[in-house]
Every structure is written in C-alpha cells, then in structure tokens.
Design a protein around this motif. Sequence first.
Motif, PDB file in Angstrom:
ATOM      1  N   PHE A  63     101.824 -71.308  40.925  1.00  0.00           N
ATOM      2  CA  PHE A  63     102.585 -71.879  42.321  1.00  0.00           C
ATOM      3  C   PHE A  63     101.621 -73.056  42.987  1.00  0.00           C
ATOM      4  O   PHE A  63     102.177 -74.186  43.067  1.00  0.00           O
ATOM      5  N   ILE A  64     100.510 -72.782  42.933  1.00  0.00           N
ATOM      6  CA  ILE A  64      99.564 -73.751  43.652  1.00  0.00           C
ATOM      7  C   ILE A  64      99.398 -74.903  42.940  1.00  0.00           C
ATOM      8  O   ILE A  64      99.571 -75.950  43.294  1.00  0.00           O
ATOM      9  N   THR A  65      99.644 -74.691  41.359  1.00  0.00           N
ATOM     10  CA  THR A  65      99.286 -75.768  40.513  1.00  0.00           C
ATOM     11  C   THR A  65     100.484 -76.496  40.674  1.00  0.00           C
ATOM     12  O   THR A  65     100.403 -77.876  40.147  1.00  0.00           O
ATOM     13  N   GLN A  66     101.815 -76.185  40.859  1.00  0.00           N
ATOM     14  CA  GLN A  66     102.690 -76.960  40.843  1.00  0.00           C
ATOM     15  C   GLN A  66     102.981 -77.600  42.266  1.00  0.00           C
ATOM     16  O   GLN A  66     103.604 -78.574  42.143  1.00  0.00           O
ATOM     17  N   VAL A  67     102.485 -77.072  43.235  1.00  0.00           N
ATOM     18  CA  VAL A  67     102.875 -77.467  44.580  1.00  0.00           C
ATOM     19  C   VAL A  67     101.819 -78.481  45.186  1.00  0.00           C
ATOM     20  O   VAL A  67     102.093 -79.525  45.813  1.00  0.00           O
ATOM     21  N   ILE A  68     100.554 -78.189  45.006  1.00  0.00           N
ATOM     22  CA  ILE A  68      99.233 -78.934  45.555  1.00  0.00           C
ATOM     23  C   ILE A  68      98.842 -79.706  44.363  1.00  0.00           C
ATOM     24  O   ILE A  68      98.608 -79.290  43.253  1.00  0.00           O
ATOM     25  N   GLU A  69      98.597 -81.237  44.710  1.00  0.00           N
ATOM     26  CA  GLU A  69      98.469 -82.168  43.592  1.00  0.00           C
ATOM     27  C   GLU A  69      96.838 -81.878  43.100  1.00  0.00           C
ATOM     28  O   GLU A  69      96.796 -81.947  41.792  1.00  0.00           O
ATOM     29  N   GLU A  70      96.113 -81.639  44.071  1.00  0.00           N
ATOM     30  CA  GLU A  70      94.610 -81.783  43.722  1.00  0.00           C
ATOM     31  C   GLU A  70      94.417 -80.176  42.938  1.00  0.00           C
ATOM     32  O   GLU A  70      93.443 -80.242  42.280  1.00  0.00           O
ATOM     33  N   TRP A  71      95.443 -79.363  42.786  1.00  0.00           N
ATOM     34  CA  TRP A  71      95.394 -78.144  41.844  1.00  0.00           C
ATOM     35  C   TRP A  71      95.934 -78.290  40.609  1.00  0.00           C
ATOM     36  O   TRP A  71      95.714 -77.419  39.919  1.00  0.00           O
ATOM     37  N   GLN A  72      96.347 -79.350  40.425  1.00  0.00           N
ATOM     38  CA  GLN A  72      96.798 -79.631  38.995  1.00  0.00           C
ATOM     39  C   GLN A  72      95.691 -79.586  37.963  1.00  0.00           C
ATOM     40  O   GLN A  72      94.822 -79.584  38.301  1.00  0.00           O
ATOM     41  N   LEU A  73      96.212 -79.310  36.824  1.00  0.00           N
ATOM     42  CA  LEU A  73      95.622 -79.417  35.646  1.00  0.00           C
ATOM     43  C   LEU A  73      95.025 -80.577  35.237  1.00  0.00           C
ATOM     44  O   LEU A  73      95.760 -81.668  35.351  1.00  0.00           O
ATOM     45  N   LEU A  74      93.895 -80.791  34.889  1.00  0.00           N
ATOM     46  CA  LEU A  74      93.128 -82.077  34.733  1.00  0.00           C
ATOM     47  C   LEU A  74      94.208 -82.788  33.347  1.00  0.00           C
ATOM     48  O   LEU A  74      94.285 -84.133  33.316  1.00  0.00           O
TER      49      LEU A  74
END
Length: 218
Positions: free
Chosen positions: A102-113
């Motif tokens: 959920f975090i990687t989908q909502v918070i941009e800086e947690w996106q996969l590289l």
Amino acid sequence: MAILLVVLSRVINGRRRLLWLTIPLIYIWTNLHASMVIGLYLFASYFCIALLSSFIWKRREDRFLARDIGLWGLASFIVTLLPPLGTKVYQLLFLFYEKRQFITQVIEEWQLLSVLGIRYYLYLLIIGSAITAYIIGSLRLRQWRKTMFYFPLLPLGLFVLTGVRQTAFAMPAVLILFAPFISSVHLPKLSNTFRRAVTVVILLTTTVILWFYRIEIL
C-alpha cells in the motif's frame, strides 16, 4: 550512518576504545529515525567478518575484535529498546513491512526504483561499476582481510532498489566500494593529487546524484 562507519573503520584498524561512542550514537539515531537498524546490521556484519577472519588467517586480534564488536553491538541493540521510544521503533518497522504494498502505491518516495526510468538504469550502471571496481581493487591489492570489511556496504547499495527514499543511505555506501580500486592505483608523482581529485569527484557526484534522485522528472 556515516559517523558509525567512520568509528567502525577506526575500530577495525585497532582503535577499539572508540566503540563506546556507538552507544550514544545509536541511542540518538534510534530516537531520530527508524533507519537505526542499518547500524545494527553493520555491527552484525563486521562481527561475522572479524570472526571469519580469525578462523581463516588464525589472527587472535580478529578474535578479540569480533568479541568486542559483538558485545558492543549487543549493547547497542539493548539501547534501542530504551525510552522514550522503546519498542515503538520496531513496531513502526513491522507496520511498514506489513503495509509495504500500500505504501509503495500511495507515497511517491517509497516507489520501487524500477519505475523511475532513466534514473533506475543510471543507478544500475553506478552500482555495477562500483562492484567491478571493488573486485578489481581487491584483486590488485591482495589485502583480503582489509577489503572484506567493505563487503557489507554492497547490500546497502542494493537496498535502494526497494524504494527511492533509500538513496541517501545507498549512494554513499556504493561510492565507498570504489575505495579499494582507488587505493590500488599507483601514480608515483601524481598519486596524492589524483586521490584528492577522486575524493572531490566522489563528493560532488554524491551530491549531484542525491539531488537528481530527489527531483521529479516531468
């Protein structure tokens, strides 16, 4: 992280009295940011390497080094459990892990590289170069015990692939992997000048790349 790396590097080179600095350092780090687990990881890694070195090269000094790093690492872990935050830091880390999708989908800086296009390939190029330089430098120096202690930095470099925000921890670790190669370069008259220039370039590169990862490409 940088201060802890400096302290541990001094400890590895014989200044084990500096280990007492790790207690207030880990305590402050714990109460500022949950990334203090990186500090515990470094303690565990250096303990394993020192212990392995003591068996491979039969060095009593490394056995004592492993003992001291292990004991102070354990003390540092206990410090992370002290008030005011106590176990809340570990609860937060577990929550992040549990809600990571959920975090990687909502918070941009947690996106996969990998979703960042050219920045992803740029980083792969840098870490590939760092690994190659580390291997070549280690082979040229043939100071296996010394270069072994650089190895724990490699997983930190790969850690950034799990999220863009990890860049601040990953890039310095990756760039330090160039150290064995730089040390193996011998230029009789320009050696000191060359190494100073390389240091400046690394610092500037780190600054530029960290900035580059933080801006948004439209």
